[in-house]
Structures are given as C-alpha cells and as structure tokens.
Motif scaffolding. Structure first.
Motif, PDB file in Angstrom:
ATOM      1  N   ILE A 214       0.840  -1.206   0.000  1.00 40.83           N
ATOM      2  CA  ILE A 214       0.000   0.000   0.000  1.00 40.83           C
ATOM      3  C   ILE A 214       0.869   1.247   0.000  1.00 40.83           C
ATOM      4  O   ILE A 214       1.823   1.356   0.766  1.00 40.83           O
ATOM      5  CB  ILE A 214      -0.950   0.012   1.217  1.00 40.83           C
ATOM      6  CG1 ILE A 214      -1.909  -1.173   1.139  1.00 40.83           C
ATOM      7  CG2 ILE A 214      -1.714   1.327   1.288  1.00 40.83           C
ATOM      8  CD1 ILE A 214      -2.784  -1.325   2.362  1.00 40.83           C
ATOM      9  N   VAL A 215       0.516   2.195  -0.878  1.00 44.26           N
ATOM     10  CA  VAL A 215       1.201   3.486  -0.950  1.00 44.26           C
ATOM     11  C   VAL A 215       0.175   4.577  -0.652  1.00 44.26           C
ATOM     12  O   VAL A 215      -0.888   4.629  -1.266  1.00 44.26           O
ATOM     13  CB  VAL A 215       1.830   3.712  -2.341  1.00 44.26           C
ATOM     14  CG1 VAL A 215       2.424   5.106  -2.448  1.00 44.26           C
ATOM     15  CG2 VAL A 215       2.875   2.648  -2.635  1.00 44.26           C
ATOM     16  N   TRP A 216       0.504   5.431   0.303  1.00 46.87           N
ATOM     17  CA  TRP A 216      -0.344   6.559   0.667  1.00 46.87           C
ATOM     18  C   TRP A 216       0.154   7.813  -0.030  1.00 46.87           C
ATOM     19  O   TRP A 216       1.354   8.044  -0.137  1.00 46.87           O
ATOM     20  CB  TRP A 216      -0.325   6.776   2.187  1.00 46.87           C
ATOM     21  CG  TRP A 216      -1.038   5.685   2.919  1.00 46.87           C
ATOM     22  CD1 TRP A 216      -0.481   4.542   3.427  1.00 46.87           C
ATOM     23  CD2 TRP A 216      -2.425   5.616   3.207  1.00 46.87           C
ATOM     24  NE1 TRP A 216      -1.449   3.768   4.010  1.00 46.87           N
ATOM     25  CE2 TRP A 216      -2.653   4.414   3.906  1.00 46.87           C
ATOM     26  CE3 TRP A 216      -3.504   6.462   2.953  1.00 46.87           C
ATOM     27  CZ2 TRP A 216      -3.920   4.023   4.344  1.00 46.87           C
ATOM     28  CZ3 TRP A 216      -4.754   6.090   3.394  1.00 46.87           C
ATOM     29  CH2 TRP A 216      -4.959   4.882   4.076  1.00 46.87           C
ATOM     30  N   VAL A 217      -0.783   8.631  -0.485  1.00 44.39           N
ATOM     31  CA  VAL A 217      -0.455   9.897  -1.144  1.00 44.39           C
ATOM     32  C   VAL A 217      -0.920  11.027  -0.223  1.00 44.39           C
ATOM     33  O   VAL A 217      -2.091  11.075   0.174  1.00 44.39           O
ATOM     34  CB  VAL A 217      -1.140  10.011  -2.525  1.00 44.39           C
ATOM     35  CG1 VAL A 217      -0.755  11.312  -3.206  1.00 44.39           C
ATOM     36  CG2 VAL A 217      -0.796   8.804  -3.401  1.00 44.39           C
ATOM     37  N   HIS A 218       0.015  11.910   0.114  1.00 46.58           N
ATOM     38  CA  HIS A 218      -0.235  13.044   1.003  1.00 46.58           C
ATOM     39  C   HIS A 218      -0.012  14.333   0.225  1.00 46.58           C
ATOM     40  O   HIS A 218       0.950  14.440  -0.524  1.00 46.58           O
ATOM     41  CB  HIS A 218       0.750  13.041   2.180  1.00 46.58           C
ATOM     42  CG  HIS A 218       0.701  11.825   3.031  1.00 46.58           C
ATOM     43  ND1 HIS A 218       0.112  11.819   4.266  1.00 46.58           N
ATOM     44  CD2 HIS A 218       1.173  10.577   2.834  1.00 46.58           C
ATOM     45  CE1 HIS A 218       0.225  10.612   4.795  1.00 46.58           C
ATOM     46  NE2 HIS A 218       0.866   9.837   3.940  1.00 46.58           N
TER      47      HIS A 218
END
Length: 147
Positions: free
Chosen positions: A93-97
């Motif tokens: 999982i990659v989170w984008v902020h």
C-alpha cells in the motif's frame, strides 16, 4: 405533494447535466493559470480534501486505472505537490499526502474558479441568487442520497 412525471424528471436531469458540463468547461479556463494539467489538478483535489489516500482509492475516485494514477501522482510528486509514503503495516500500500505547496496551489486554483463564477452571479437579483442557493442545497441532498 404530487410527484412529477418521469418525463419531467428526465427533462430536468438533462438540463442540469448540460448546465453542469457547461459550467465546468467555463470554470476550467481558470485552471490554466495554475500551471497544472486538469487531470493533475483533479487528483490533487481528491488528495487535499479526502487525503491522505491510497493510490488505489485515488485511482477509483478519479475513475482511472492504477498505471494512469501512478503517472499522475509521479507528476504531482515531481512538482512538489504531493508525496508518497509506504504503509508501515502493508508494503503493498502506498499513501499519497498533499504537501503544503500542493494545498496552497489547489486553494488558489479553487478560489480563481469561485471568483470567476461569483462575478457572473453578481448580475442576478437577490431572488434569483436565493433560488440558486436553494437549488445547490437540493443538488447536494440528491448527491448525498444512496440510490
């Protein structure tokens, strides 16, 4: 209260659909000065208002395939508007902020759109403006309703 005919409902839906498309096209002209493509600005909007978000949820929100959203996010990241972070519990999982720069850019672009539309609304009477305010409330209620 009487219920409108299906024909009336469909005619109203058609007019609102057309008006929404024309309004968005008109206001999209304001986005040129943001210096970011429409696709990137749209994705940035999701990240700013709903974020942080996963790449998968961002792709779903933007209705594009994962490789497409990866390219969009890469461009936003190169411009310093977002940053990616892996999920500490799940390496897939990659989170984008959104970055502070990304939030500022989006809010300026949003304000330009609002200002452009407000300048057109200023020519309306108080009654006409109140009618649009009521219509906006109804549209928000209809959108929020589960089918």
């Amino acid at each position: 209260m009487s219920r409108p005919s299906d024909r009336t409902v469909e005619r109203t839906a058609d007019r609102l659909h057309s008006a929404a498309i024309h309004l968005l096209r008109l206001l999209r002209e304001e986005d040129v000065s943001a210096g970011v493509s429409a696709a990137r600005l749209s994705a940035l909007s999701v990240v700013v208002f709903a974020g942080p978000v996963t790449l998968g949820s961002l792709a779903a929100a933007e209705q594009v395939r994962p490789p497409t959203i990866s390219g969009i996010v890469a461009g936003l990241e190169n411009d310093g508007l977002v940053r990616r972070r892996g999920d500490p519990g799940d390496g897939r999982i990659v989170w984008v902020h959104a970055t502070a720069k990304g939030r500022r850019l989006l809010m300026r672009a949003r304000q330009r759109r609002i200002d452009a539309f407000a300048s057109r609304l200023r020519g309306l009477s108080a009654t006409e403006l109140a009618t649009l305010e009521g219509a906006a409330e109804l549209i928000e209620r209809v959108i929020a309703r589960n089918p």
